[in-house]
Write an enzyme that holds these catalytic residues in place. Structure first.
Site, PDB file in Angstrom:
ATOM      1  N   ASN A   1       0.837  -1.217   0.000  1.00  0.00           N
ATOM      2  CA  ASN A   1       0.000   0.000   0.000  1.00  0.00           C
ATOM      3  C   ASN A   1       0.866   1.259   0.000  1.00  0.00           C
ATOM      4  OD1 ASN A   1      -3.031  -0.457   0.139  1.00  0.00           O
ATOM      5  ND2 ASN A   1      -2.269  -1.979   1.589  1.00  0.00           N
TER       6      ASN A   1
ATOM      7  N   HIS B   1      -8.192  -1.065   5.896  1.00  0.00           N
ATOM      8  CA  HIS B   1      -8.451  -2.329   6.592  1.00  0.00           C
ATOM      9  C   HIS B   1      -9.032  -3.336   5.594  1.00  0.00           C
ATOM     10  CE1 HIS B   1      -9.206  -4.854  10.061  1.00  0.00           C
ATOM     11  NE2 HIS B   1     -10.380  -5.140   9.529  1.00  0.00           N
TER      12      HIS B   1
HETATM   13  C1  GRF Z   1      -3.208  -4.697   4.108  1.00  0.00           C
HETATM   14  O1  GRF Z   1      -4.083  -5.756   3.854  1.00  0.00           O
HETATM   15  C2  GRF Z   1      -3.900  -3.637   4.948  1.00  0.00           C
HETATM   16  O2  GRF Z   1      -5.253  -3.499   4.662  1.00  0.00           O
HETATM   17  C3  GRF Z   1      -3.716  -4.181   6.341  1.00  0.00           C
HETATM   18  O3  GRF Z   1      -2.428  -4.728   6.344  1.00  0.00           O
HETATM   19  C4  GRF Z   1      -2.061  -5.123   5.012  1.00  0.00           C
HETATM   20  C5  GRF Z   1      -0.780  -4.417   4.695  1.00  0.00           C
HETATM   21  O4  GRF Z   1      -0.232  -4.816   3.458  1.00  0.00           O
HETATM   22  N1  GRF Z   1      -3.962  -3.156   7.321  1.00  0.00           N
HETATM   23  P1  GRF Z   1       0.974  -4.000   2.828  1.00  0.00           P
HETATM   24  O5  GRF Z   1       2.075  -3.939   3.889  1.00  0.00           O
HETATM   25  O6  GRF Z   1       0.489  -2.645   2.448  1.00  0.00           O
HETATM   26  O7  GRF Z   1       1.408  -4.824   1.637  1.00  0.00           O
END
Ligand code: GRF
Length: 193
Positions: free
Chosen positions: A22, A114
């Site tokens: 992300n 989330h």
């Molecule tokens: C994602 O699924 C987010 O929604 C959750 O933790 C995960 C993080 O993934 N809070 P990344 O580190 O962004 O790949």
């Protein structure tokens, strides 16, 4: 030389603990001319977060804080955020719970993503629980952060269908793909851009 007419972007900090996919999507988004944000610092509680490599790749400042004593970590983070004139915090897979005091310092300026359709499946192991519950749909949510876990006002959600042979891994991957689109969309929505 002609004076710069660039629009001032909102200085943003992204908090991570793990892979940082992300974070990568937010960095890419921030580079677009029309994006309302710039990412000025990446903060992690975990020196081993893979996502920290993106800070190196994109030359973004990074800071790591030990959360053994949360108050102390938060105090230092608040100072660092002030120093960098940060005006928005995006939590992106950040696995620590921030205190009410910290959140009050950035009231209405902390977002989180989330991997469920909140208010369903707050907390951890969302995909496993969605499957166990025999849900037909799951998805992801971008919301404001308040002092109750995964409970702040929803900004945007994206629904995905749960297939017959879905596993927690296939569901996680499918939702993560949507997360990468949803976070930028939510930011555009709140800043009307
Ligand atoms: C994602 O699924 C987010 O929604 C959750 O933790 C995960 C993080 O993934 N809070 P990344 O580190 O962004 O790949």
């Amino acid at each position: 030389m002609a004076p710069s007419t660039g629009i001032k972007k909102i200085k943003t900090a992204v908090f991570i603990s793990g892979t940082g996919s992300n974070l990568l999507s937010l960095i890419k988004f921030s580079k677009l001319k029309k994006s309302p944000i710039s990412i000025n610092i990446v903060i992690s509680n975990n020196a081993k977060s893979k996502g920290l490599n993106y800070s190196k790749q994109f030359k973004i400042k990074k800071k790591i804080y030990n959360f053994k004593i949360r108050n102390l970590a938060e105090k230092k983070i608040l100072l660092e955020l002030k120093r960098n004139e940060i005006d928005l915090i995006c939590l992106a897979g950040f696995m620590k719970i921030l205190s009410k005091n910290f959140i009050d310092n950035f009231k209405g300026k902390i977002l989180n993503i989330h991997p469920s359709l909140l208010p369903k499946f707050k907390g951890l192991n969302t995909h496993e629980r969605a499957l166990k519950n025999k849900e037909n749909f799951s998805g992801c949510t971008v919301h404001y952060v308040n002092s109750k876990l995964d409970s702040g006002k929803v900004i945007l959600q994206k629904k995905v269908k749960i297939n017959k042979n879905e596993t927690s891994k296939t569901l996680r991957d499918k939702i993560l793909k949507q997360e990468h689109k949803l976070y930028p969309e939510a930011i555009k929505k709140i800043f009307n851009s």
